[in-house]
Design an enzyme around this catalytic site. Structure first.
Site, PDB file in Angstrom:
ATOM      1  N   HIS A 191      35.527   7.615  42.399  1.00 25.68           N
ATOM      2  CA  HIS A 191      35.227   7.268  43.795  1.00 25.68           C
ATOM      3  C   HIS A 191      33.739   7.387  44.144  1.00 25.68           C
ATOM      4  CE1 HIS A 191      39.448   7.250  44.115  1.00 25.68           C
ATOM      5  NE2 HIS A 191      39.652   8.516  44.438  1.00 25.68           N
TER       6      HIS A 191
ATOM      7  N   ASP B   8      38.481  14.432  39.604  1.00 26.01           N
ATOM      8  CA  ASP B   8      39.282  13.780  40.649  1.00 26.01           C
ATOM      9  C   ASP B   8      38.446  12.793  41.471  1.00 26.01           C
ATOM     10  OD1 ASP B   8      41.699  13.477  42.104  1.00 26.01           O
ATOM     11  OD2 ASP B   8      40.988  14.862  43.658  1.00 26.01           O
TER      12      ASP B   8
HETATM   13  C1  BG6 Z   1      42.243  10.739  45.627  1.00 28.68           C
HETATM   14  C2  BG6 Z   1      42.129  12.136  45.143  1.00 28.68           C
HETATM   15  O1  BG6 Z   1      41.986   9.836  44.587  1.00 28.68           O
HETATM   16  O2  BG6 Z   1      41.305  10.550  46.673  1.00 28.68           O
HETATM   17  C3  BG6 Z   1      42.405  13.111  46.269  1.00 28.68           C
HETATM   18  O3  BG6 Z   1      43.050  12.351  44.076  1.00 28.68           O
HETATM   19  C4  BG6 Z   1      41.488  12.834  47.429  1.00 28.68           C
HETATM   20  O4  BG6 Z   1      42.266  14.460  45.827  1.00 28.68           O
HETATM   21  C5  BG6 Z   1      41.520  11.384  47.803  1.00 28.68           C
HETATM   22  O5  BG6 Z   1      41.919  13.634  48.521  1.00 28.68           O
HETATM   23  C6  BG6 Z   1      40.448  11.059  48.819  1.00 28.68           C
HETATM   24  O6  BG6 Z   1      40.626   9.754  49.292  1.00 28.68           O
HETATM   25  P1  BG6 Z   1      40.393   9.412  50.814  1.00 28.68           P
HETATM   26  O7  BG6 Z   1      40.596   7.935  50.906  1.00 28.68           O
HETATM   27  O8  BG6 Z   1      41.379  10.226  51.596  1.00 28.68           O
HETATM   28  O9  BG6 Z   1      38.981   9.835  51.105  1.00 28.68           O
END
Ligand code: BG6
Length: 492
Positions: free
Chosen positions: A254, A249
């Site tokens: 990310h 995920d």
């Molecule tokens: C998403 C995930 O891509 O990114 C989530 O699927 C996660 O599980 C989220 O909570 C986090 O993103 P941000 O911008 O809230 O830090």
């Protein structure tokens, strides 16, 4: 305050139709419409801009527009939402609202695409706000109906959300399927972390501040931590999360986006390909991660932000004996001249003690301990969420008599007041896609390099460690760093 958009000369987007597959979904309501509204408040949308929403539900354009308006207005009352303006500017939302059209359609029906092909003549962006299993088939259908043909100077672009594959073979297969229907330049793979101000800030921060770049290597940097800690659990996404887990995920997408922006060699120019070449090279240099350098955790009951929290295995859609991780910590190395021997520690998890996304760069100690036992480590903190900004921990004189060492701090902040304060990051993503600027988007090779780096631990996952909700994660994650005399920055 001067509007940074106005002074930087950011162009108005060219006219186009944004076609949203998944118009009724959460992503459209929560992120896409606020971003379009924000772009309208900044006058960055052309008068010829149109939005065509498609979903399975039978609804009229009026129903859809009313529904979106209600959601947008609801955000003004919800200060926990990513987008939470005090009021909705009627003119800006009116600009978007009057350009909305809704069509009911079955994404698996070729007739839908034939109708679209007759209807769309000019520039179009196809936004796939749908479950990942539909990405490949939708791109194939768009291609088969001729919707991706770029004739007479018009552009046709596809925006794809993550997850882009669930391992290396599936990511390669999806890239191949996309590239059979369109060129690489037409595929805009979104990682919403690239939409974040603080992630984009890494380029100006590094490239315009030579004092850091001069020290940005193994001779001066001891180790680096990257953390994305969340207090939320899996909420209503249990069924999705069961198949995904924290590693898939968050990490190859990310967190590797942040890692590559932090650690890549600086590009010589700001062209999208120069930046994306540098990111891909960095990701390609990650040494295969050994399962012994990975800790997987899963939350049990506990207390998060003062409230009782249930165990992951008790979440709706989750198996009672689930082996899915809600936390992962990794130690990785980067096989380049710049980073050889520097450990990069990465962790992310849900139901943790605090919500914090940050990168912590620990510099080496000075050559001589002039102040005896006293230490004031030089540490640079780059904060992504919740407040974009950062700090540098420095040594300074302890106040009072005598020359004693104490720790001090220099801080900087990224966000200012004004329309930028309620941005959710998708403004830049839309604007970039409309203008054909691929800098914020992931190229096929970077996606595959990210999956390749984590593939060894997907293939042989280490055992699961259980951690109480509301803590910093499993003890094993602390041991991962303690082996080298390091420690995570405390979460709360
Ligand atoms: C998403 C995930 O891509 O990114 C989530 O699927 C996660 O599980 C989220 O909570 C986090 O993103 P941000 O911008 O809230 O830090």
């Amino acid at each position: 305050m001067t509007d940074p958009v106005a002074i930087s000369g950011v162009a108005k987007a060219p006219p186009c139709t944004l076609v949203i597959f998944g118009a009724e979904g959460d992503l459209t309501h929560r992120l896409l419409m606020p971003a379009l509204y924000n772009l309208a408040t900044l006058s960055r949308l052309d008068d010829g801009f149109q939005v065509l929403g498609i979903d399975r539900t039978q609804a009229s354009t009026e129903d859809w527009a009313n529904d979106l308006t209600a959601t947008l207005e609801g955000f003004t009352q919800d200060h926990t939402a990513e987008f939470h303006p005090d009021t909705i500017d009627a003119a800006a939302w009116g600009f978007v609202r009057q350009r909305l059209t809704y069509t009911q359609g079955d994404f698996s029906d070729p007739a839908l695409f034939q109708t679209l092909a007759r209807r769309l003549t000019g520039n179009a962006l196809f936004y796939l706000a749908v479950p990942a299993r539909l990405f490949g088939p939708l791109v194939t259908s768009l291609g088969a109906a001729g919707l991706l043909a770029e004739a007479d100077g018009r552009f046709r672009r596809v925006l794809i959300e993550k997850p882009f594959g669930c391992d290396l073979p599936s990511a390669e297969a999806l890239n191949a399927q996309c590239l059979a229907a369109a060129t690489e330049d037409q595929i805009f793979r979104i990682d919403h972390f690239m939409g974040k101000e603080a992630a984009q800030n890494l380029l100006p921060f590094r490239a315009a501040t030579p004092v850091f770049e001069a020290l940005w290597h193994r001779d001066a940097i001891d180790h680096v931590e990257i953390t994305a800690a969340e207090t939320v659990g899996v909420e209503a996404r249990g069924a999705f999360y069961e198949q995904t887990g924290a590693l898939r995920d968050m990490v190859p997408n990310h967190l590797f986006t942040l890692l590559s922006m932090l650690a890549m060699d600086l590009p010589d120019t700001l062209t999208a390909d120069a930046v994306r070449d540098a990111k891909s090279r960095l990701l390609g240099a990650i040494a295969p991660i050994a399962p012994a350098d990975c800790v997987r955790g899963q939350y049990e009951t506990g207390t998060v932000l003062g409230k009782p929290a249930r165990a992951y295995r008790a979440e709706p859609g989750v198996a009672a004996d689930s082996d899915t991780e809600t936390y992962v910590a990794l130690k990785l190395g980067i096989d380049t001249w710049r980073w050889q021997g520097v450990p990069f520690y990465i962790r992310t998890g849900k139901h943790l003690a605090a919500r914090r996304t940050e990168m912590i760069v620990h510099f080496r100690s000075p050559a001589r301990a002039l102040f005896g036992e006293a230490r004031a480590p030089t540490v640079l903190g780059l904060e992504i969420d919740p407040e974009p900004g950062g700090w540098l921990a420095i040594g300074q004189k302890a106040p009072g008599l005598g020359l004693r060492l104490a720790s001090g701090e220099m801080r900087f902040q990224l966000d200012g007041p004004g329309p930028h304060a309620s941005r959710d990051g998708y403004e830049g993503i839309f604007h970039g896609a409309m203008c054909g600027d691929r800098l914020l988007f992931q190229r096929a090779d970077a996606i595959e390099a990210g999956w390749a780096a984590v593939q060894p631990i997907l293939t042989a996952p280490p055992p699961l460690a259980i951690y109480p909700s509301g803590t910093a994660g499993p003890d094993e994650a602390a041991s991962l760093l303690a082996r080298q005399g390091h420690a995570w920055r405390p979460l709360a």
